[in-house]
Design an enzyme around this catalytic site. Structure first.
Site, PDB file in Angstrom:
ATOM      1  N   ASP A   1       0.866  -1.328   0.098  1.00 45.31           N
ATOM      2  CA  ASP A   1       0.136  -0.145   0.023  1.00 45.31           C
ATOM      3  C   ASP A   1       0.966   1.316  -0.163  1.00 45.31           C
ATOM      4  O   ASP A   1       2.029   1.067   0.262  1.00 45.31           O
ATOM      5  CB  ASP A   1      -0.820  -0.160   1.123  1.00 45.31           C
TER       6      ASP A   1
ATOM      7  N   ASP B   1      -0.315   5.005   0.856  1.00 46.45           N
ATOM      8  CA  ASP B   1      -0.649   6.113   2.004  1.00 46.45           C
ATOM      9  C   ASP B   1      -0.192   5.438   3.485  1.00 46.45           C
ATOM     10  O   ASP B   1      -1.181   4.505   3.715  1.00 46.45           O
ATOM     11  CB  ASP B   1      -1.761   6.675   2.042  1.00 46.45           C
TER      12      ASP B   1
HETATM   13  C1  G6P Z   1      -5.800   5.652   0.104  1.00 45.13           C
HETATM   14  C2  G6P Z   1      -5.980   6.364   1.421  1.00 45.13           C
HETATM   15  C3  G6P Z   1      -7.555   7.183   1.992  1.00 45.13           C
HETATM   16  C4  G6P Z   1      -7.854   7.998   0.726  1.00 45.13           C
HETATM   17  C5  G6P Z   1      -7.785   7.265  -0.692  1.00 45.13           C
HETATM   18  C6  G6P Z   1      -8.115   7.694  -1.706  1.00 45.13           C
HETATM   19  O1  G6P Z   1      -6.481   4.512   0.397  1.00 45.13           O
HETATM   20  O2  G6P Z   1      -5.487   5.513   2.542  1.00 45.13           O
HETATM   21  O3  G6P Z   1      -7.243   7.886   3.044  1.00 45.13           O
HETATM   22  O4  G6P Z   1      -9.124   8.316   0.970  1.00 45.13           O
HETATM   23  O5  G6P Z   1      -6.328   6.725  -0.607  1.00 45.13           O
HETATM   24  O6  G6P Z   1      -7.297   8.711  -2.472  1.00 45.13           O
HETATM   25  P1  G6P Z   1      -7.417   9.812  -3.275  1.00 45.13           P
HETATM   26  O7  G6P Z   1      -6.185  10.369  -3.445  1.00 45.13           O
HETATM   27  O8  G6P Z   1      -7.910   9.129  -4.540  1.00 45.13           O
HETATM   28  O9  G6P Z   1      -8.422  10.801  -2.869  1.00 45.13           O
HETATM   29 MG    MG Z   2      -2.909   3.100   3.699  1.00 47.03          MG
END
Ligand code: G6P
Ligand code: MG
Length: 213
Positions: free
Chosen positions: A10, A12
């Site tokens: 993953d 983030d």
């Molecule tokens: C990741 C993060 C989430 C976030 C999602 C969508 O999974 O953990 O916190 O909302 O990505 O990200 P984006 O950049 O597409 O809004």
């Molecule tokens: Mg994450």
């Protein structure tokens, strides 16, 4: 030698601390709507896609929103998030991230990225590590977000490795659940009590030790 043939990361909260920026952007958005937002609530949003996160936030609101209003709010959050990540650089890689990627490469494993973030390619470019992955899932091609296993299964398929021979690395409860329902081995990043479904949990990639999984 590792018993795995691929590692799927993953992004983030695992490779870089964008989880913090998502938190700040959602918090500001939630507060404009009169919705209380804190770290505990944010924990439920980790790994959840943009519209899914917004739905969870607006569920605590007094009023109802049209689809058009929801899309506008999601855009507003994303514009703020993009402002927050504009200054990111290789200095924002979390400790041990590059070493973990290089360890997997040296061990002959394939390396994938499974983030539901539509900003993942931008973040990888800012960090200067896009070239370290054999395959990066394009979040725009994913129908069901985590905890559905779709994104991890897609990464495994594109890497041409059976799920049972993949190790998934995640900081989110929903992400660990996705890895487990994909039939992979799950390494959690964070708190073992929060990530109870993981096969092992380490505080961060600085503790990544491929030989022991
Ligand atoms: C990741 C993060 C989430 C976030 C999602 C969508 O999974 O953990 O916190 O909302 O990505 O990200 P984006 O950049 O597409 O809004
Ligand atoms: Mg994450």
């Amino acid at each position: 030698m590792s018993r795995f043939k691929a590692v799927i990361f993953d992004l983030d909260g695992v490779i870089t601390d964008t989880a913090r920026y998502h938190y700040l952007a959602w918090k500001r958005l939630a507060e404009t709507q009169g919705v209380h937002f804190d770290e505990a609530f944010n924990e439920h949003l980790k790994g959840i896609d943009r519209m899914g996160s917004l739905e969870l936030i607006l569920a605590s609101s007094q009023r109802s929103y049209s689809q058009e209003e929801k899309l506008a709010l999601a855009d507003e959050k994303n514009e703020h998030y993009k402002e927050l990540i504009v200054t990111m650089s290789p200095g924002d890689l979390l400790p041990g991230a590059v070493r973990a990627l290089d360890t997997c490469r040296t061990a002959g494993l394939k390396i994938g990225l499974a983030s539901v973030s539509r900003n993942a390619f931008t973040v990888l470019d800012r960090l200067g590590i896009r070239g370290k992955f054999d395959y990066v899932v394009d979040a725009a091609t994913i129908a069901k977000g985590k905890p559905d296993p779709e994104i991890f299964l897609k990464a495994a398929r594109e890497l041409d490795v059976p799920p049972a021979e993949c190790l998934g690395v995640e900081d989110a409860v929903a992400g660990v659940a996705a890895i487990k329902s994909a039939g992979m081995w799950a390494l959690g990043i964070g708190d073992p009590q929060t990530l109870e479904q993981a096969d092992a949990v380490i505080p961060g990639l600085a503790q990544f030790d491929l030989a022991s999984y």
